[in-house]
Design an enzyme around this catalytic site. Sequence first.
Site, mmCIF file in Angstrom:
data_model
loop_
_atom_site.group_PDB
_atom_site.id
_atom_site.type_symbol
_atom_site.label_atom_id
_atom_site.label_comp_id
_atom_site.label_asym_id
_atom_site.label_seq_id
_atom_site.Cartn_x
_atom_site.Cartn_y
_atom_site.Cartn_z
ATOM 1 N N HIS A 161 3.140 -1.146 -1.019
ATOM 2 C CA HIS A 161 3.000 0.309 -1.113
ATOM 3 C C HIS A 161 3.061 0.950 0.278
ATOM 4 C CE1 HIS A 161 1.712 4.110 -2.817
ATOM 5 N NE2 HIS A 161 0.649 4.133 -2.022
ATOM 6 N N GLN A 210 4.487 -0.295 2.946
ATOM 7 C CA GLN A 210 5.853 -0.450 3.449
ATOM 8 C C GLN A 210 6.769 0.616 2.856
ATOM 9 O OE1 GLN A 210 6.585 -2.548 5.839
ATOM 10 N NE2 GLN A 210 8.726 -2.025 5.903
ATOM 11 N N ASP A 211 6.583 0.906 1.578
ATOM 12 C CA ASP A 211 7.367 1.941 0.915
ATOM 13 C C ASP A 211 7.130 3.309 1.568
ATOM 14 O OD1 ASP A 211 9.089 2.972 -1.203
ATOM 15 O OD2 ASP A 211 7.247 3.812 -2.055
ATOM 16 N N HIS A 212 5.880 3.623 1.811
ATOM 17 C CA HIS A 212 5.564 4.897 2.481
ATOM 18 C C HIS A 212 6.195 4.962 3.863
ATOM 19 C CE1 HIS A 212 2.805 7.332 0.084
ATOM 20 N NE2 HIS A 212 2.392 6.200 -0.451
#
Length: 106
Positions: free
Chosen positions: A78, A80-82
Amino acid sequence: MTETEQKILMMISSSGESKAKAFEALNQVAEGQYDKARALLKEAQEIDLEAHKVQTQLITAEMSDSEDKPEMSLLMVHAQDHYMTSQLARDLIEKLIDVFEKKEGK
């Protein structure tokens, strides 16, 4: 909460703040305030650097042979996605500023 989880949450927080600054920069472009927009993008980039430092620490720790290396978690995915979306937003908005400036002959 573990130290690793705290680092990951800091990465999420920094990424969100960076993305918010980038979109604030885009709002400044809509008002013709290109210098303010560029300053906000610079702030966003500096904030992204904090998230990048944490990301590098976590990746380095994961690659180590240490017994206490962090495990891959949904929270890290999560974060890393942000981080990736904040970088994408900043890069895209920077290009949009270039396009609008060129269009206005600045």
